[in-house]
Design an enzyme around this catalytic site. Structure first.
Site, mmCIF file in Angstrom:
data_model
loop_
_atom_site.group_PDB
_atom_site.id
_atom_site.type_symbol
_atom_site.label_atom_id
_atom_site.label_comp_id
_atom_site.label_asym_id
_atom_site.label_seq_id
_atom_site.Cartn_x
_atom_site.Cartn_y
_atom_site.Cartn_z
ATOM 1 N N THR A 20 0.847 -1.197 0.000
ATOM 2 C CA THR A 20 0.000 0.000 0.000
ATOM 3 C C THR A 20 0.876 1.238 0.000
ATOM 4 O O THR A 20 1.963 1.235 0.562
ATOM 5 C CB THR A 20 -0.882 -0.033 1.264
ATOM 6 O OG1 THR A 20 -1.840 -1.074 1.119
ATOM 7 C CG2 THR A 20 -1.602 1.280 1.504
ATOM 8 N N ARG A 58 -14.315 -7.050 -0.056
ATOM 9 C CA ARG A 58 -13.600 -6.782 1.201
ATOM 10 C C ARG A 58 -12.985 -5.373 1.144
ATOM 11 O O ARG A 58 -12.341 -4.991 0.197
ATOM 12 C CB ARG A 58 -12.501 -7.822 1.403
ATOM 13 C CG ARG A 58 -11.625 -7.621 2.648
ATOM 14 C CD ARG A 58 -10.343 -6.895 2.323
ATOM 15 N NE ARG A 58 -9.401 -6.865 3.454
ATOM 16 C CZ ARG A 58 -8.297 -6.112 3.458
ATOM 17 N NH1 ARG A 58 -8.019 -5.333 2.441
ATOM 18 N NH2 ARG A 58 -7.495 -6.126 4.491
ATOM 19 N N GLY A 61 -10.387 -2.850 3.293
ATOM 20 C CA GLY A 61 -9.391 -2.886 4.373
ATOM 21 C C GLY A 61 -9.344 -1.585 5.149
ATOM 22 O O GLY A 61 -10.273 -0.777 5.103
ATOM 23 N N THR A 84 0.258 0.960 6.539
ATOM 24 C CA THR A 84 0.244 -0.180 5.630
ATOM 25 C C THR A 84 0.326 -1.439 6.483
ATOM 26 O O THR A 84 0.689 -1.382 7.651
ATOM 27 C CB THR A 84 1.410 -0.129 4.619
ATOM 28 O OG1 THR A 84 1.341 -1.284 3.767
ATOM 29 C CG2 THR A 84 2.769 -0.116 5.306
ATOM 30 N N GLY A 85 -0.044 -2.553 5.896
ATOM 31 C CA GLY A 85 0.046 -3.791 6.660
ATOM 32 C C GLY A 85 -1.252 -4.575 6.605
ATOM 33 O O GLY A 85 -2.126 -4.305 5.783
ATOM 34 N N GLY A 100 -4.661 -5.315 7.174
ATOM 35 C CA GLY A 100 -5.681 -4.301 7.426
ATOM 36 C C GLY A 100 -6.642 -4.579 8.565
ATOM 37 O O GLY A 100 -7.072 -3.653 9.267
HETATM 38 N N1 ASP Z 1 -3.489 -2.370 4.593
HETATM 39 C C1 ASP Z 1 -3.888 -2.854 3.302
HETATM 40 C C2 ASP Z 1 -5.165 -3.619 3.426
HETATM 41 O O1 ASP Z 1 -5.310 -4.396 4.366
HETATM 42 C C3 ASP Z 1 -2.868 -3.717 2.652
HETATM 43 C C4 ASP Z 1 -1.483 -3.157 2.575
HETATM 44 O O2 ASP Z 1 -1.081 -2.332 3.384
HETATM 45 O O3 ASP Z 1 -0.735 -3.540 1.673
HETATM 46 O O4 ASP Z 1 -6.004 -3.498 2.570
#
Ligand code: ASP
Length: 298
Positions: A167, A195, A197, A218-219, A221
């Site tokens: 992200t 879905r 996030g 990011t991470g 979600g």
């Molecule tokens: N946080 C984002 C999500 O869960 C994914 C990501 O950070 O790459 O949609």
């Protein structure tokens, strides 16, 4: 982030910094700067945003994004959009032109078209690398591997199997003393269609308030959402923590409370910033009058 894509991530972040800085340098707004920075990363297929996003289990791209103005608390968010080139551009349109804050799916795309954005075929956002990545994951699952697509409940999840995140986010402080934040994503690999996030949800994956801080996450979600992580971290800054300590504390709580993983960037209206992550790597960059700094670990 595997070794072979480090360079591409560093370049992508550098290009985003340049685009944002060009605007700030000539007295432009934080909002314009972060929109430009995020659009550069959406166009760069290195990242999980715009073209090159991770694919849903159906093999399509579904994007979420949020942009927020710390001066006014105006915000624009979109969820599950499939037919625009830039989800952050559409979010900015929502912020500027709509009495509403958040649009999803078809309505978001109708709003985009009504406001002059061209709708595109979803295939324009899908690249071969992601088709292969999805195929490989599905093969692994069929062979008995674990992933987020499971039949159990939320506590039955296996985060190690979905530890890659790409992200994009940007924060800026402008000459007027205002901060702003933006986050854009294609979400997690092999997510179920529909879905949404953390990235586009106010206070979860993105937030901005001149009175506290701007934040982008990011991470994984789902844990980030449950902890309303961006707003929680910004609130800590308002309570007196410096942004670096607040960023570290937010990521520590993500781990201790929900065994989550991810990263956060934070910036307050004095220009103090924080960067933290509990993934092995996270691409980041900072640009100020003193110059640019780009890194992968912090
Ligand atoms: N946080 C984002 C999500 O869960 C994914 C990501 O950070 O790459 O949609």
């Amino acid at each position: 982030m595997p070794d072979d894509v480090i360079c591409a991530h560093e370049n992508g972040v550098r290009n985003a910094l340049d685009a944002g800085w060009k605007i700030l340098e000539r007295g432009g707004t934080a909002l314009d700067a972060i929109e430009a920075a995020v659009m550069v990363m959406e166009e760069d297929d290195t990242f999980d945003a715009g073209r090159g996003s991770f694919l849903t289990s159906d093999g399509t791209v579904e994007m979420d994004a949020l942009i927020m103005d710390g001066a006014t608390l105006r915000a624009g968010g979109v969820g599950g959009v499939q037919h625009v080139r830039s989800a952050i551009k559409l979010s900015r349109l929502v912020l500027e032109k709509s009495p509403h804050v958040y649009f999803v799916g078809e309505g978001a795309e109708r709003f985009a078209e009504e406001h002059g954005m061209q709708l595109i075929d979803n295939k324009e956002l899908v690249i071969d690398r992601e088709v292969n990545r999805l195929r490989e994951l599905k093969a692994k699952l069929a062979a008995g591997g674990k992933d987020t697509t499971f039949s159990g409940g939320q506590d039955d999840i296996h985060p190690a199997e979905m530890s890659s995140h790409d992200t994009v986010g940007a924060l800026a402080l402008d000459v007027h003393g205002n901060i702003a934040g933006a986050t854009s994503t294609g979400g997690t690999l092999n997510k179920d269609p529909g879905r949404v996030g953390d990235s586009s949800l106010i206070g979860c994956g993105c937030y901005a308030d001149n009175a506290s801080a701007a934040a982008s996450c990011t991470g994984w979600g789902e844990p980030i959402m449950k902890l309303v992580l961006a707003k929680s971290a910004a609130d800590e800054v308002a309570r007196g923590k410096d942004p670096q300590s607040a960023a570290r504390a937010a990521i520590a709580s993500l781990k201790t409370r929900l065994n989550g993983h991810g990263g956060i960037i934070l910036l307050d209206a004095q220009g103090r910033y924080g960067i933290a992550h509990n993934t092995p790597r996270m691409a980041w960059g900072v640009r100020s009058a003193e110059g640019a700094q780009v890194g992968i670990k912090r």
